[in-house]
Write a protein that holds these residues in place. Structure first.
Motif, PDB file in Angstrom:
ATOM      1  N   THR A  34       0.722  -1.230  -0.048  1.00 18.66           N
ATOM      2  CA  THR A  34      -0.021   0.239   0.102  1.00 18.66           C
ATOM      3  C   THR A  34       0.898   1.289  -0.174  1.00 18.66           C
ATOM      4  O   THR A  34       0.559   2.232   0.602  1.00 18.66           O
ATOM      5  CB  THR A  34      -0.928   0.018   1.199  1.00 18.66           C
ATOM      6  OG1 THR A  34      -0.160  -0.153   2.330  1.00 18.66           O
ATOM      7  CG2 THR A  34      -2.038  -1.165   1.110  1.00 18.66           C
ATOM      8  N   ALA A  46       0.399   2.139   4.094  1.00 17.32           N
ATOM      9  CA  ALA A  46      -0.708   1.790   5.280  1.00 17.32           C
ATOM     10  C   ALA A  46      -0.316   0.666   6.046  1.00 17.32           C
ATOM     11  O   ALA A  46      -0.113  -0.450   5.459  1.00 17.32           O
ATOM     12  CB  ALA A  46      -2.097   1.693   4.405  1.00 17.32           C
ATOM     13  N   ILE A  48      -1.796  -2.173   8.038  1.00 18.15           N
ATOM     14  CA  ILE A  48      -3.193  -2.747   8.093  1.00 18.15           C
ATOM     15  C   ILE A  48      -2.990  -3.925   9.130  1.00 18.15           C
ATOM     16  O   ILE A  48      -3.644  -3.946  10.147  1.00 18.15           O
ATOM     17  CB  ILE A  48      -3.659  -3.289   6.874  1.00 18.15           C
ATOM     18  CG1 ILE A  48      -3.789  -2.221   5.872  1.00 18.15           C
ATOM     19  CG2 ILE A  48      -4.897  -4.084   7.018  1.00 18.15           C
ATOM     20  CD1 ILE A  48      -4.083  -2.327   4.276  1.00 18.15           C
ATOM     21  N   ARG A  49      -2.073  -4.697   9.082  1.00 17.85           N
ATOM     22  CA  ARG A  49      -1.829  -5.785  10.022  1.00 17.85           C
ATOM     23  C   ARG A  49      -0.223  -6.064   9.994  1.00 17.85           C
ATOM     24  O   ARG A  49       0.165  -7.174   9.538  1.00 17.85           O
ATOM     25  CB  ARG A  49      -2.572  -6.909   9.306  1.00 17.85           C
ATOM     26  CG  ARG A  49      -2.600  -8.254  10.524  1.00 17.85           C
ATOM     27  CD  ARG A  49      -3.370  -9.360   9.872  1.00 17.85           C
ATOM     28  NE  ARG A  49      -3.446  -9.698   8.393  1.00 17.85           N
ATOM     29  CZ  ARG A  49      -3.951  -9.711   7.467  1.00 17.85           C
ATOM     30  NH1 ARG A  49      -5.455  -9.400   7.877  1.00 17.85           N
ATOM     31  NH2 ARG A  49      -4.090  -9.918   6.231  1.00 17.85           N
ATOM     32  N   VAL A 106     -10.170  -1.368   1.169  1.00 20.59           N
ATOM     33  CA  VAL A 106      -9.069  -1.613   2.298  1.00 20.59           C
ATOM     34  C   VAL A 106      -8.542  -0.794   3.190  1.00 20.59           C
ATOM     35  O   VAL A 106      -8.242  -0.685   4.133  1.00 20.59           O
ATOM     36  CB  VAL A 106      -8.009  -2.307   1.424  1.00 20.59           C
ATOM     37  CG1 VAL A 106      -7.035  -1.097   0.745  1.00 20.59           C
ATOM     38  CG2 VAL A 106      -7.118  -3.096   2.162  1.00 20.59           C
ATOM     39  N   ARG A 109      -9.608  -0.286   6.782  1.00 18.64           N
ATOM     40  CA  ARG A 109      -8.772  -1.242   7.802  1.00 18.64           C
ATOM     41  C   ARG A 109      -7.298  -0.893   8.242  1.00 18.64           C
ATOM     42  O   ARG A 109      -6.739  -1.468   8.958  1.00 18.64           O
ATOM     43  CB  ARG A 109      -8.659  -2.672   6.851  1.00 18.64           C
ATOM     44  CG  ARG A 109      -9.986  -3.226   6.807  1.00 18.64           C
ATOM     45  CD  ARG A 109      -9.985  -4.350   5.917  1.00 18.64           C
ATOM     46  NE  ARG A 109      -8.775  -5.319   6.512  1.00 18.64           N
ATOM     47  CZ  ARG A 109      -8.279  -6.422   5.435  1.00 18.64           C
ATOM     48  NH1 ARG A 109      -8.698  -6.272   4.307  1.00 18.64           N
ATOM     49  NH2 ARG A 109      -7.017  -7.091   5.773  1.00 18.64           N
ATOM     50  N   ILE A 110      -6.919   0.360   7.828  1.00 16.89           N
ATOM     51  CA  ILE A 110      -5.584   0.909   8.132  1.00 16.89           C
ATOM     52  C   ILE A 110      -5.642   1.509   9.440  1.00 16.89           C
ATOM     53  O   ILE A 110      -6.617   2.360  10.004  1.00 16.89           O
ATOM     54  CB  ILE A 110      -5.519   2.201   7.075  1.00 16.89           C
ATOM     55  CG1 ILE A 110      -5.489   1.686   5.744  1.00 16.89           C
ATOM     56  CG2 ILE A 110      -4.064   3.057   7.706  1.00 16.89           C
ATOM     57  CD1 ILE A 110      -5.297   2.784   4.748  1.00 16.89           C
ATOM     58  N   SER A 111      -4.766   1.117  10.292  1.00 16.57           N
ATOM     59  CA  SER A 111      -4.774   1.633  11.701  1.00 16.57           C
ATOM     60  C   SER A 111      -3.722   2.352  11.629  1.00 16.57           C
ATOM     61  O   SER A 111      -3.536   3.315  12.891  1.00 16.57           O
ATOM     62  CB  SER A 111      -4.236   0.263  12.717  1.00 16.57           C
ATOM     63  OG  SER A 111      -2.892  -0.299  12.056  1.00 16.57           O
TER      64      SER A 111
END
Length: 151
Positions: A34, A46, A48-49, A106, A109-111
């Motif tokens: 990303t 980004a 995400i996980r 998507v 879902r970005i933290s």
């Protein structure tokens, strides 16, 4: 500083292989798909996980990222320092819409957004580039090779 060809490669192939250092000094590499360019001296991805990468960058912000065009056999190597911008920070809020525009759903879902302030950037070419093989020939070769994998 990123050149125009480097920016184009990153925009076309936003999957960057992020190299960090663990708390015990071991290298760690993790792909992040990303990435966006934010100018001549900044890129970001980004989160995400990515708990391992985030933990590594919190302990040591030094990072290197490689982006690869597998068809032209060229790459961009970027080195710098990362800054993690969690949700609800001003930096995140101002820039998050760009990820929504490019990556769609998507982006929900970005933290965090991870900013990389670049202190070095270079192009990497593999041996076929040195041996007189044209880009068109390489593109044809690798399109056939990759296409055969997924038929």
């Amino acid at each position: 500083m990123l050149t125009a060809p480097m920016k184009d490669l990153i925009a076309t192939f936003p999957l960057g292989f992020v190299a960090t250092v663990t708390s015990d000094g071991a290298p760690a590499v993790s792909p992040k798909g990303t990435f966006l360019g934010l100018g001549d001296t900044t890129i970001a991805y980004a989160d995400i996980r990515s708990p391992g990468t985030r933990r590594n960058l919190t302990g040591n912000p030094a990072v290197e990222v490689n982006f690869i065009d597998p068809f032209k056999r060229k790459a961009v190597r970027v080195g710098g320092n990362a800054v993690i911008h969690p949700k609800k920070t001003d930096w995140f809020t101002e820039r998050h819409p760009r990820w929504q525009d490019v990556f769609g759903d998507v982006a929900q879902r970005i933290s965090a957004l991870v900013e990389i302030n670049i202190n070095s950037a270079s192009e990497i070419w593999t041996p076929p580039n040195d041996d007189g093989v044209t880009e068109d020939e390489m593109i044809a070769t690798y399109k056939a090779r990759f296409g055969a994998l997924y038929t």
